[in-house]
Every structure is written in structure tokens, then in C-alpha cells.
Design a protein around this motif. Structure first.
Motif, PDB file in Angstrom:
ATOM      1  N   LEU A   1      19.098  13.421 -18.112  1.00 13.38           N
ATOM      2  CA  LEU A   1      18.983  14.709 -17.440  1.00 13.38           C
ATOM      3  C   LEU A   1      19.434  15.857 -18.331  1.00 13.38           C
ATOM      4  CD1 LEU A   1      20.115  13.809 -13.810  1.00 13.38           C
ATOM      5  CD2 LEU A   1      17.813  14.379 -14.595  1.00 13.38           C
ATOM      6  N   ARG A   2      20.094  15.544 -19.446  1.00 17.41           N
ATOM      7  CA  ARG A   2      20.451  16.587 -20.408  1.00 17.41           C
ATOM      8  C   ARG A   2      19.282  16.957 -21.318  1.00 17.41           C
ATOM      9  NH1 ARG A   2      25.376  13.162 -20.858  1.00 17.41           N
ATOM     10  NH2 ARG A   2      27.163  14.347 -20.075  1.00 17.41           N
ATOM     11  N   LEU A   3      18.219  16.148 -21.328  1.00 18.06           N
ATOM     12  CA  LEU A   3      17.159  16.279 -22.316  1.00 18.06           C
ATOM     13  C   LEU A   3      16.031  17.181 -21.836  1.00 18.06           C
ATOM     14  CD1 LEU A   3      17.047  12.561 -23.490  1.00 18.06           C
ATOM     15  CD2 LEU A   3      18.380  14.455 -24.439  1.00 18.06           C
ATOM     16  N   MET A   4      16.379  18.394 -21.414  1.00 20.57           N
ATOM     17  CA  MET A   4      15.403  19.382 -20.979  1.00 20.57           C
ATOM     18  C   MET A   4      16.085  20.737 -20.941  1.00 20.57           C
ATOM     19  SD  MET A   4      15.195  18.113 -17.035  1.00 20.57           S
ATOM     20  CE  MET A   4      15.090  16.408 -17.623  1.00 20.57           C
TER      21      MET A   4
ATOM     22  N   ARG B   1      26.123  35.619 -10.446  1.00 20.94           N
ATOM     23  CA  ARG B   1      24.834  35.825 -11.074  1.00 20.94           C
ATOM     24  C   ARG B   1      24.708  34.917 -12.292  1.00 20.94           C
ATOM     25  NH1 ARG B   1      25.035  37.704 -16.070  1.00 20.94           N
ATOM     26  NH2 ARG B   1      25.934  39.733 -15.569  1.00 20.94           N
ATOM     27  N   ALA B   2      23.513  34.395 -12.500  1.00 17.43           N
ATOM     28  CA  ALA B   2      23.248  33.563 -13.676  1.00 17.43           C
ATOM     29  C   ALA B   2      21.891  33.969 -14.246  1.00 17.43           C
ATOM     30  CB  ALA B   2      23.258  32.081 -13.313  1.00 17.43           C
ATOM     31  N   GLN B   3      21.900  34.452 -15.477  1.00 15.37           N
ATOM     32  CA  GLN B   3      20.660  34.804 -16.146  1.00 15.37           C
ATOM     33  C   GLN B   3      20.651  34.155 -17.524  1.00 15.37           C
ATOM     34  OE1 GLN B   3      20.415  39.016 -16.847  1.00 15.37           O
ATOM     35  NE2 GLN B   3      22.449  39.142 -17.763  1.00 15.37           N
ATOM     36  N   GLY B   4      19.472  34.023 -18.086  1.00 12.68           N
ATOM     37  CA  GLY B   4      19.429  33.381 -19.388  1.00 12.68           C
ATOM     38  C   GLY B   4      18.020  33.246 -19.917  1.00 12.68           C
ATOM     39  N   VAL B   5      17.931  32.584 -21.050  1.00 11.53           N
ATOM     40  CA  VAL B   5      16.668  32.362 -21.737  1.00 11.53           C
ATOM     41  C   VAL B   5      16.523  30.874 -22.019  1.00 11.53           C
ATOM     42  CG1 VAL B   5      15.295  32.825 -23.793  1.00 11.53           C
ATOM     43  CG2 VAL B   5      16.681  34.652 -22.782  1.00 11.53           C
ATOM     44  N   GLU B   6      15.400  30.316 -21.608  1.00 16.36           N
ATOM     45  CA  GLU B   6      15.048  28.928 -21.909  1.00 16.36           C
ATOM     46  C   GLU B   6      13.952  28.899 -22.960  1.00 16.36           C
ATOM     47  OE1 GLU B   6      15.645  26.579 -17.623  1.00 16.36           O
ATOM     48  OE2 GLU B   6      13.678  26.751 -18.559  1.00 16.36           O
ATOM     49  N   THR B   7      14.123  28.060 -23.955  1.00 21.38           N
ATOM     50  CA  THR B   7      13.063  27.856 -24.942  1.00 21.38           C
ATOM     51  C   THR B   7      12.846  26.366 -25.125  1.00 21.38           C
ATOM     52  OG1 THR B   7      14.606  27.854 -26.819  1.00 21.38           O
ATOM     53  CG2 THR B   7      13.679  29.979 -26.162  1.00 21.38           C
ATOM     54  N   SER B   8      11.601  26.001 -25.400  1.00 23.14           N
ATOM     55  CA  SER B   8      11.287  24.600 -25.669  1.00 23.14           C
ATOM     56  C   SER B   8      10.100  24.540 -26.617  1.00 23.14           C
ATOM     57  CB  SER B   8      10.978  23.840 -24.379  1.00 23.14           C
ATOM     58  OG  SER B   8       9.815  24.348 -23.763  1.00 23.14           O
TER      59      SER B   8
ATOM     60  N   THR C   1       8.669  22.665 -15.298  1.00 21.77           N
ATOM     61  CA  THR C   1       8.825  21.265 -14.904  1.00 21.77           C
ATOM     62  C   THR C   1       8.859  20.394 -16.149  1.00 21.77           C
ATOM     63  OG1 THR C   1       6.418  21.107 -14.640  1.00 21.77           O
ATOM     64  CG2 THR C   1       7.707  21.461 -12.648  1.00 21.77           C
ATOM     65  N   THR C   2       9.651  19.326 -16.068  1.00 17.14           N
ATOM     66  CA  THR C   2       9.726  18.325 -17.127  1.00 17.14           C
ATOM     67  C   THR C   2       9.572  16.962 -16.490  1.00 17.14           C
ATOM     68  OG1 THR C   2      11.201  19.681 -18.486  1.00 17.14           O
ATOM     69  CG2 THR C   2      11.138  17.321 -18.961  1.00 17.14           C
ATOM     70  N   VAL C   3       8.734  16.120 -17.075  1.00 11.86           N
ATOM     71  CA  VAL C   3       8.513  14.778 -16.552  1.00 11.86           C
ATOM     72  C   VAL C   3       9.075  13.769 -17.540  1.00 11.86           C
ATOM     73  CG1 VAL C   3       6.818  13.072 -15.807  1.00 11.86           C
ATOM     74  CG2 VAL C   3       6.459  15.498 -15.289  1.00 11.86           C
ATOM     75  N   LEU C   4      10.032  12.968 -17.070  1.00 13.52           N
ATOM     76  CA  LEU C   4      10.573  11.863 -17.857  1.00 13.52           C
ATOM     77  C   LEU C   4       9.774  10.620 -17.505  1.00 13.52           C
ATOM     78  CD1 LEU C   4      14.371  12.620 -17.295  1.00 13.52           C
ATOM     79  CD2 LEU C   4      13.001  13.194 -19.298  1.00 13.52           C
ATOM     80  N   SER C   5       9.096  10.060 -18.481  1.00 12.62           N
ATOM     81  CA  SER C   5       8.195   8.945 -18.238  1.00 12.62           C
ATOM     82  C   SER C   5       8.914   7.612 -18.408  1.00 12.62           C
ATOM     83  CB  SER C   5       7.010   9.023 -19.202  1.00 12.62           C
ATOM     84  OG  SER C   5       7.459   8.862 -20.546  1.00 12.62           O
ATOM     85  N   THR C   6       8.147   6.538 -18.266  1.00 14.96           N
ATOM     86  CA  THR C   6       8.704   5.196 -18.402  1.00 14.96           C
ATOM     87  C   THR C   6       9.355   4.992 -19.758  1.00 14.96           C
ATOM     88  OG1 THR C   6       7.007   4.341 -16.900  1.00 14.96           O
ATOM     89  CG2 THR C   6       8.158   2.741 -18.284  1.00 14.96           C
TER      90      THR C   6
END
Length: 829
Positions: free
Chosen positions: A159-162, A651-658, A141-146
Motif C-alpha cells: 500500500l506504500r507503492l503508489m 487542511r491537506a494539500q499537495g502534489v502527486e507525481t507518478s 486509481t492504482t491497481v495492484l495485480s497478482t
């Protein structure tokens, strides 16, 4: 002096009785005073000792306390009113809670969760259905704040910033904007506004005209979530929240700015709170000419939020958002160099009403009603371009664009004239929804909580068909059930599922499980916390109106109803999705840096696609050969062309990093990279060669004109995406830098049979057709006076024209500068 000897002497026994009576009155008064109690913990649930807790009303601290060794605190005040808590503790960010109403004799429980001073660990709802600290959830989950939304006018850029998200906007400001999450389709994510489904029937959502006005935060969940939110939450949920008033008397906020391309925006907001009532009202107007002919855009947004506390345990709340917009639709300019005289207009009403009751200290109940009313008109007012007496694609008169050269990012290009218009048209789309539901959550033990609910939906819609409007009515309901808990604040789990019934395709079940284990609990040091994550889930999606109207079942219902029963033809099934995810999160340098990496594997089945009539019978395995022949005869006799069936899979597979980090208390950095490997496993859209002819080619390379070929990547899902943001906050200055990156992606020009001779010369190979891009934005605000700020926002600083898909020039560099004026408590000091 007069003698006092006339007063009777009090006996020792009488004195004791009098003192006892006085003490009783004092203790009774104290016991009847309003009290606030709770426990202070960190994100993992560990107790925080020595935290300073202050109770504030009307800007004044009315009570204070320090949390005990077990994290507990208690505050007492003898007055009624609106309060909030301020909590400070060493190594934690200061916390200010939302305000609440307390009567003079109320006893209120507020448990407080602190986040580390250097990183952001928000309270999220989409993961478990109830407010839960992120460190206790395994889901992404990602929370975009005020502060993330303050200088933005829409959601296309943020919405691109995650990790795991990609946005495709077919044009410039206000144009059709789609969100893709983890390789899923643009209809596979659900959007909620204050808990109410804000999408069209079948989950279509256009983020283009959606304004940030009166949106306090955006919580983005990545993964299947149908078990909590029903059909449509296949790959994610975007949950928007409306702010409410908090100041003790009306506070006014005005913002006005102007920029290039004749862009201007004005926004006015009034908010406040008085005893049991809190209120907020907002209105904004934005207009721009964009950078193309016939592409003017404007949007007006009004919003309101009213809350009433019946008592300290019961809250009634109602929110309303109303948006009206109109945008020119010049079409894919790079294909024609002639702009259509066309428009798209929307009128959307979203209402949410709820009653929440803290029945006991461990049981909370909520009843909610939601209303969605959406209208969209698409009109081509007159034909543009070079008029021809006969155009093959139009089977009659039509118009062509100018001679252009279309160049793809893959190095291939084509030159010619494309068919622009055949005739004028006007179409209206209607989407109405009423939903009502109940949710109850209970704390069974300090380490186990449960949730149960029920939601009913009544959906009505209409859209243009083949010369007529097709009304659709659907009634759906689903019942979620989930538990969330932990073992010794080290192993956290979420287990749940829902039983769902939809009038279109019947009963479905959506299970989900999330596990989260701390190998190394948060602590000081170089390696300051390690946890392992695992998720599994299944989800479904409801077919769109176009899917239903163009389905085999609907076709037979119109032309040969008896065949439905004879051949046992059913409605479209629900597209399905199944995911497995595993990952790790590592904290460094006493939680100054948080790194997260996860692998996801998504399987999408029963996807809906258009299939030529010669293939439809053969793709229904329940039919005998004689029945297939009968069905083919019916379709040909009634001039069927293409129909929708559940035959596609991918099918969609992948790797997310942050990674995120705080440098000091003023600078916060956040970045990420996602690798996506998506492939179409089964599809028949391009295979009916008897009807459609051979698959088109370009220099011998097969081309999917409207859909990807089997073995290729789904359109508009880049294999490499990333982002980087930096936020600096000081006493009077705030600066926000953001950037998003995407590699080349597969797509089509969609110009099959649309060159000047009815040929396919303007189709280019799908692979890597869309350009890579980097979008860089920079914004800042500065407080000149206590009641006045100046702010500026620059977007697309690199002037990249390839942010949009092929054919659509992206919005060039834009700049806005404006003033923010405040009137309210503290604004004149």
C-alpha cells in the motif's frame, strides 16, 4: 450393375424445393449456434482495426476472427461450455478475458478494451461504479495485480507503492496498521472485499492481520467517493477482489516457505470450472516470532468463491473470507525496554453474495448481500516491569519500565522511566454489519451511460466503556446516481451524487464531478498523448463507536436525559471532506512513458475530537450563556472529564507525481513522489488549561501530548513520500524490486504525566519526531519444472529500524525461500 431407371425422375421444380429445404436447415442450425460478438477499442474508446480475436475452450481455439474497420467482430461455435477470448493487435498488450459460460444457442456481447504494450491501463470500478478503462476517468486509481501480491503475505508494504499513500504500523508483523491517503486520517478510507464493506463501524480498519490469500487484485482509489460507496470513503477506497476458478478440471496449488525469525507460511488452493459452475477454495497459515519479546504472531485464513451461471446472461456468485489471528503486544519497546504480556486477537467473517443479470444488451442489474462479523479481544494478562507501591498516573500501584533514553528524529531526547502498566484488563470489541443493495447500469447511447442504486445497512456493535459494554445499533441507507460519458472520445466526464441517511446524524448529500480532456489524443511520436484532469467532490464519515460512546449526547443520555431535549443537544455530526484536484497526464515516445502530476486541496471539517468539560459548553454556538452555564453544571456534577464533539478542522494539500514505463516487453518500471502540506486549522483538545493544566513544553517548545497543536501538521503524515518499483517477467523467471521512502513526520510519545514522578519529562517536541525511512524489498520466482517453482522474498534489505512510528522498532531484514507446486492442466507437460 442394377439399373436405376426405376427411380422417379426429379423435376427441376422439385430439385429447387429440395435445395431450398437443405439450405434452410443449414441456416437455421447456424443461427441457433452460440455466438460471441463485440467491439475492440483502445482505452479512449477509439476502434481498433485488424485485431485478432480467438475464442478458446478447454485450451483449444474453437473460433477466430479479425476486427473490422469499425472494431466489431463476431465468433460462432456450435457447442456449449466455458470460453474465454484472446485478443492480439499491433502495439497493444495481449488480452485474455475472464472466462464465461455460453449455452449452445446463446448470443453474447463482449466489448474488449486493449492497453498499450508498454504501460498499464487497467479497467477500474471505483471511479465510476462500473468497469471503465482508466484513460476514460479523471480520478487517481492504482491497481495492484497478482504479480504485485504474489510474494507478499500482507498489505502493509504494497500500500506504500503508489502516490499519496502512507502506512503506519505500530510494531512488526501483525501489529496495528493504518493507511493515510492524501493527508486524511486513518479512518477516512473505506475497504471493500468483493463489494462488501470490510471495516469496523465508523470505518476503522486494521490492515495488519489482513492476508493476501485469495486476493487477486487490489484497486486503490484516491479521492472522495461517498457518492458511490457511502460514508467512510472520504479520502479513498481500497477494493479487493477474490479470484475464481477457470481450469476445466480441479487445479491444485501449494506454496510453502520458511525464513528467519522462525517465520513460515503454507498455502493450499484448489480451483476449477465445469460447465456452469466455477469454484475456488484456499487456506493459508503463517507464523513468526518477530524480533521482540512477547511478539509472536500467527494468522489462519480460509476463503471460497463459488459461481453458477443460470444462463449466459445471469450469474450467481458467493464469496467467503474467514480470518483468525493472534499477535503479542509488547507495547512501545523503545520507551520501556520491558515487554508487556499482552495479546490482540481477531476473528473476522466476510461474506458477499450477488446475482448479476445482463437484462438487455444495454442494461445490467446486480443485487448484492454482504455480511460482516468481526470480533477483537485485547488483553493484558499480567503487569510487567518494575513494580511500585504508588504511581501518580495510576493513582495507586503500578509498574515502570527500565531507564531508557528516548530520541526523536528532530534531535531532541529525554531519559527516564515511563509508566508501563497500572492493572490487568480484558476487552472485547464487536462489529456486525448486514448490507443489501441493488445497482443498475444502462448504456443510453454509445457515448452516455448511467448508474442508479440503493443500499441498506444494519449495523450492530459493542465495545467496553467505563466498566460496562455499550451496545450500538445503526440503520443506514444511501442511493447513488451517476452518469458517465464522452464527446467524440476526447472529452470524458463523470457526474454524480448520492442521498444518504444515517440513523446517527440524518440526511447528507455527497456530490462529485470528474472531467478529463485530451488535448492531444494518443498517437505515435515523442509527445504521444496529453490530457487535462479535474475533480471535485464532497464526502462524509460515520463516527466510530468510541466517538459515539464518549460523546456529549451519550453522556447526557446516561446521566441527565432531560437535558438533551431542554438544551437541544444532538448526536455527533458526520465529519466532512471537500476536495478540488487538477492535473495533467503526458505520454512520451509512442506511449512508452506515461507521466502524471496533479494538485489536490482537501478541507476536513466537523472532525471529532476530545474536548475538556470546561470548553464543551462554549463550543456549542446554539446555546445561550445561561444554557451554557446549566450544561457546565451538569457535566461537573457528574464528573465528566473529556467528551467528543465536532470541533476540529484541518487542511491537506499537495502534489502527486507518478511515472511508468515499459522497456521491451519484459521490464516494467513505476515510480512516484508526493509532497503533502497539511496543517491543523482548529482544535481544542489541548486548550482546557483549567482541567488539563498548561500545555506541556520541552525546553520552552509547546508540545501536543495526544493531538497536534493548532498550526502544526497532523500526526504521522510525512510531507515527502515516494516509491520505485521494477518488475521483470520472462518465460520462466519473474523478479520484483520495490522501494518506498518517507521523510520525517510529526508525532508524540503520548507520555503525558507518565514519567516516574507523574511529570511530562518524557514528552518530546512534535515536529519531525518520527524518523525518515527507506524500505527496500526484492523478490523472485523461477520455474524449475512445469509443475514446480522456487521463490524467495527479502524485505527491508537496508535493515531500517525506523519504518514504524517512534517507540516501535520496525521489523528488521527478513528473508523467506519456498516452493510452489502445481497440479492441473499443463503441469505435467
Amino acid at each position: 450393375m442394377q439399373s436405376l431407371d426405376f427411380l422417379p425422375a426429379l423435376s427441376h421444380r422439385g430439385m429447387r424445393h429440395a435445395v431450398a429445404a437443405i439450405l434452410f436447415v443449414i441456416l437455421a442450425t447456424i443461427s441457433q449456434a452460440a455466438s460471441v460478438r463485440g467491439v475492440v477499442t483502445d482505452g479512449t474508446g477509439a476502434k481498433v482495426t485488424g485485431a485478432s480475436v480467438s475464442l478458446v475452450s478447454n485450451g483449444t481455439v474453437v473460433a477466430s476472427s479479425v476486427s473490422s474497420p469499425d472494431g466489431s467482430f463476431q465468433l460462432t461455435t456450435g457447442s456449449a461450455g466455458r470460453f474465454f477470448l484472446v485478443v492480439t493487435a499491433k502495439s497493444f498488450r495481449q488480452l485474455q478475458t475472464p472466462d464465461f459460460y455460453a449455452g449452445q444457442f446463446d448470443s453474447i456481447e463482449r466489448n474488449l478494451v486493449l492497453e498499450p504494450a508498454w504501460v498499464r491501463e487497467s479497467i477500474v470500478v471505483t471511479a465510476t461504479g462500473v468497469p471503465t478503462p482508466q484513460p476514460q476517468t479523471s480520478e487517481a486509481t492504482t491497481v495492484l495485480s497478482t504479480i504485485d501480491l504474489a510474494l507478499r503475505t500482507d498489505f502493509a508494504s504494497v500500500l506504500r507503492l503508489m502516490p499519496g499513500t502512507e502506512v503506519a504500523q505500530e510494531g512488526q508483523m501483525g501489529a496495528q496498521t493504518s493507511l493515510f491517503v492524501r493527508g486524511g486520517g486513518s479512518d477516512d478510507s473505506k475497504i471493500l472485499l468483493d463489494g462488501v464493506d470490510a471495516g469496523d463501524l465508523g470505518n476503522q480498519i486494521d490492515f495488519g492481520p489482513l492476508s493476501t490469500t485469495a486476493v487477486e487484485s487490489a484497486e486503490v482509489y484516491r479521492g472522495p467517493d461517498s457518492n458511490l460507496f457511502g460514508a467512510g470513503a472520504e479520502t479513498g477506497v481500497v477494493s479487493l477482489t477474490t479470484p475464481h476458478g477457470t481450469t476445466s478440471f480441479p487445479s491444485l496449488l501449494f506454496e510453502g516457505d520458511a525464513g528467519n525469525l522462525s517465520t513460515s507460511r503454507e498455502q493450499l488452493q484448489i480451483a476449477g470450472a465445469h460447465t456452469k459452475l466455477d469454484y475456488l477454495g484456499a487456506f493459508s497459515w503463517l507464523q513468526t516470532a518477530n524480533d521482540l519479546p512477547n511478539d509472536e504472531y500467527h494468522v489462519a485464513t480460509a476463503a471460497a468463491n463459488l459461481g453458477w451461471a443460470l444462463n449466459s446472461n445471469t450469474q450467481i456468485r458467493a464469496t467467503l473470507h474467514y480470518g483468525v489471528d493472534a499477535v503479542g503486544n509488547p507495547n512501545a519497546w523503545d520507551f520501556y525496554h520491558v515487554a508487556d504480556n499482552a495479546t490482540e486477537k481477531d476473528q473476522d467473517i466476510l461474506f458477499a453474495g450477488s446475482i448479476g443479470n445482463q437484462t438487455t444488451a444495454s442494461l445490467h442489474n446486480t443485487v448484492r448481500y454482504g455480511l460482516t462479523r468481526k470480533r477483537e479481544q485485547i488483553s493484558l494478562w499480567n503487569t510487567s516491569g518494575n513494580h511500585e507501591n504508588y504511581v501518580d498516573y495510576c493513582f495507586g500501584p503500578g509498574t515502570l519500565g527500565n531507564t531508557v533514553t528516548i530520541s526523536g528524529a528532530n534531535g531532541y531526547s529525554a531519559t527516564g522511566q515511563a509508566v508501563l502498566d497500572c492493572s490487568t484488563f480484558r476487552a472485547q470489541y464487536v462489529n456486525n454489519r448486514d448490507q443489501a443493495g441493488y445497482q443498475g447500469d444502462i448504456t443510453i447511447t454509445p457515448h452516455l451511460s448511467g448508474l442508479a442504486g440503493f443500499q441498506y445497512e444494519d449495523e450492530r456493535g459493542a465495545q467496553p466503556g467505563s466498566g460496562y459494554y455499550t451496545p450500538v445499533a445503526r440503520t443506514n441507507y444511501f442511493a447513488p446516481l451517476a452518469v458517465h460519458g464522452d464527446f467524440k472520445q476526447r472529452f470524458f466526464y463523470t457526474l454524480g451524487g448520492s442521498l444518504e441517511h444515517y440513523s446517527l446524524f440524518g440526511f447528507q448529500a455527497s456530490p462529485r464531478a470528474g472531467l478529463n480532456y485530451y488535448v492531444l489524443r494518443p498517437r505515435s511520436g515523442v509527445f504521444s498523448g496529453t490530457r487535462i484532469l479535474f475533480n471535485f467532490g464532497k464526502a462524509i464519515r460515520e463516527p466510530k463507536l468510541t466517538d459515539q460512546d464518549d460523546s456529549l449526547y451519550s453522556f447526557l443520555a446516561k446521566y441527565n436525559p432531560s437535558a438533551i431535549q431542554t438544551l437541544h443537544i444532538g448526536q455527533l455530526a458526520a465529519p466532512t471532506m471537500r476536495t478540488y484536484e487538477g492535473g495533467v497526464e503526458q505520454a512520451f515516445l509512442s506511449q512508452h512513458i506515461i507521466f502524471r502530476a496533479s494538485y489536490f486541496h482537501n478541507e476536513f471539517g466537523k472532525e471529532i475530537e476530545y474536548v475538556g468539560l470546561d470548553l464543551v459548553p462554549a463550543l456549542l454556538p446554539n446555546l445561550a450563556p445561561s444554557q451554557q452555564a446549566t450544561l457546565e453544571g451538569i457535566l461537573k456534577a457528574n464528573f465528566a472529564y473529556e467528551l467528543t464533539i465536532n470541533s476540529e478542522a484541518f487542511r491537506a494539500q499537495g502534489v502527486e507525481t507518478s511515472v511508468e514505463s515499459g522497456l521491451g516487453r519484459s521490464l516494467f518500471l513505476r515510480g512516484g513522489y508526493t509532497y503533502l502540506d497539511a496543517v491543523v486549522q482548529r482544535s481544542f483538545t489541548n486548550d482546557d488549561q483549567k482541567l488539563l493544566g498548561p500545555i506541556p513544553t520541552f525546553d520552552g517548545i509547546p508540545v501536543g501530548p495526544y493531538a497536534p497543536l493548532v498550526g502544526a501538521r497532523p500526526f504521522r503524515r510525512a510531507p515527502h513520500t515516494g516509491y520505485l518499483t521494477a518488475t521483470y517477467t520472462a518465460k520462466r523467471f519473474t523478479g520484483v524490486f520495490s522501494s518506498a521512502f518517507a521523510s520525517r513526520s510529526d508525532d508524540s510519545t503520548y507520555l503525558e504525566g507518565e514519567d516516574a514522578f507523574g511529570g511530562n519529562s518524557l514528552l518530546l517536541p512534535n515536529r519531525n519526531l518520527d524518523h525518515s525511512y527507506a524500505k527496500v524489498d526484492l523478490g523472485a520466482s523461477f520455474q524449475v519444472l512445469p509443475w514446480m517453482d522456487v521463490f524467495a522474498q527479502g524485505e527491508n534489505l537496508l535493515n531500517n529500524q525506523h519504518i514504524a512510528p517512534i517507540g516501535y522498532p520496525g521489523l528488521p531484514f527478513t528473508a523467506r525461500i519456498g516452493l510452489r507446486l502445481r497440479w492441473g492442466p499443463g503441469s505435467s507437460r
